[in-house]
Design an enzyme around this catalytic site. Structure first.
Site, PDB file in Angstrom:
ATOM      1  N   ARG A   1      -2.153   7.229 -12.608  1.00  0.00           N
ATOM      2  CA  ARG A   1      -3.250   7.658 -11.731  1.00  0.00           C
ATOM      3  C   ARG A   1      -3.182   9.174 -11.556  1.00  0.00           C
ATOM      4  NH1 ARG A   1      -3.009   4.145  -6.385  1.00  0.00           N
ATOM      5  NH2 ARG A   1      -4.781   5.483  -5.816  1.00  0.00           N
TER       6      ARG A   1
ATOM      7  N   CYS B   1      -1.331  10.727  -1.451  1.00  0.00           N
ATOM      8  CA  CYS B   1      -1.331   9.444  -2.176  1.00  0.00           C
ATOM      9  C   CYS B   1      -2.782   9.009  -2.297  1.00  0.00           C
ATOM     10  CB  CYS B   1      -0.464   8.402  -1.453  1.00  0.00           C
ATOM     11  SG  CYS B   1      -0.996   8.075   0.249  1.00  0.00           S
TER      12      CYS B   1
END
Length: 277
Positions: free
Chosen positions: A175, A233
């Site tokens: 990611r 995050c």
């Protein structure tokens, strides 16, 4: 570790009148339904990160609530200024660190995370209950919010080219590089320029913390000489796992980017990078 407590240690504290236990579990991104653990720890209260303890006026998920809102919820849960708080979740370490970080941001520092969570508690054979407990009385805790714990996108932008600051990204590596799409719709792929990848799962072994020496080595390799650490995050949840372990390693000047990729990845006005750096 100073900020973690084992199931055995917590079991020995169950009759401590100052003890307040919170279940801070939540569903993982992309999982539909309602958080519903199979059981609760004795006298556990609910710490609802996504709803009761989030800024509901903010379109971003799970952003930190006001100190007034935190005070109200905690007093109703029977939390006092001298309470010993233990936070846990259903298994592993994902969201309990967020509750730990929020307590610290709100001025309550006598708080620990249960190592292994409910899963480890059940494996240890300790008693549980069905349903959350209600407080027998109102607590006297009053939150005092320290804004250094949570930062916004402008503060991240201002530090991108600052050599003494490093932002650590807790998302999975693919990611971070942009090879893997985001679980939330409408998100760009990639990472904040000059940030470094440190997937929170790299610090865990079967849901529990790796030995502190290993964690220190991992942080040291990524951080270098940086004196200010920022954590990001997907939505500000697992960034707090990095904050937890950075604290254990003795680092200071720590901040969690509350909007994280939910904000950054959705905004065309914020720069992104792909690949390793």
């Amino acid at each position: 570790m100073k900020n973690l407590i084992s199931c055995q240690q917590l079991h020995e504290q169950l009759h401590n009148p100052a003890l307040v236990i919170f279940d801070a579990g939540m569903l993982r991104p992309g999982v539909l339904g309602t958080y519903s653990p199979q059981a609760m720890l004795p006298n556990a209260k609910r710490f609802d990160i996504k709803n009761e303890l989030a800024d509901r006026s903010n379109p971003l998920p799970s952003t930190v609530c006001s100190e007034q809102q935190f005070t109200h919820v905690m007093q109703n849960a029977g939390v006092n200024n001298d309470s010993f708080i233990v936070v846990y979740e259903d298994g592993g370490l994902f969201s309990a660190a967020r509750a730990w970080w929020m307590f610290k941001a709100m001025g309550h520092h006598n708080v620990k995370v249960l190592s292994g969570g409910l899963k480890k508690w059940l494996e240890s054979g300790y008693a549980t209950q069905q349903g959350y407990s209600k407080s027998l009385g109102k607590g006297d805790f009053t939150a005092s919010y320290n804004s250094e714990y949570f930062i916004n996108s402008q503060q991240v932008v201002d530090a991108i080219d600052e050599p003494s600051t490093v932002l650590l990204d807790a998302r999975a590596y693919k990611r971070f590089t942009g090879e893997e799409s985001e679980p939330r719709k409408g998100m760009r792929s990639g990472h904040i320029p000059n940030s470094c990848s440190l997937p929170f799962m790299d610090l865990l072994n079967k849901g529990e913390a790796k030995p502190l020496a290993e964690i220190k080595a991992i942080f040291s390799d990524v951080i270098g000489d940086a004196r200010q650490l920022q954590f990001s995050c997907g939505s500000g949840i697992t960034a707090c796992v990095l904050a937890l372990f950075a604290t254990e390693c003795g680092y200071s000047n720590l901040s969690v980017y509350d909007g994280s990729w939910s904000e950054w990845g959705a905004s065309d006005s914020l720069p992104i990078a792909t690949g390793e750096k």
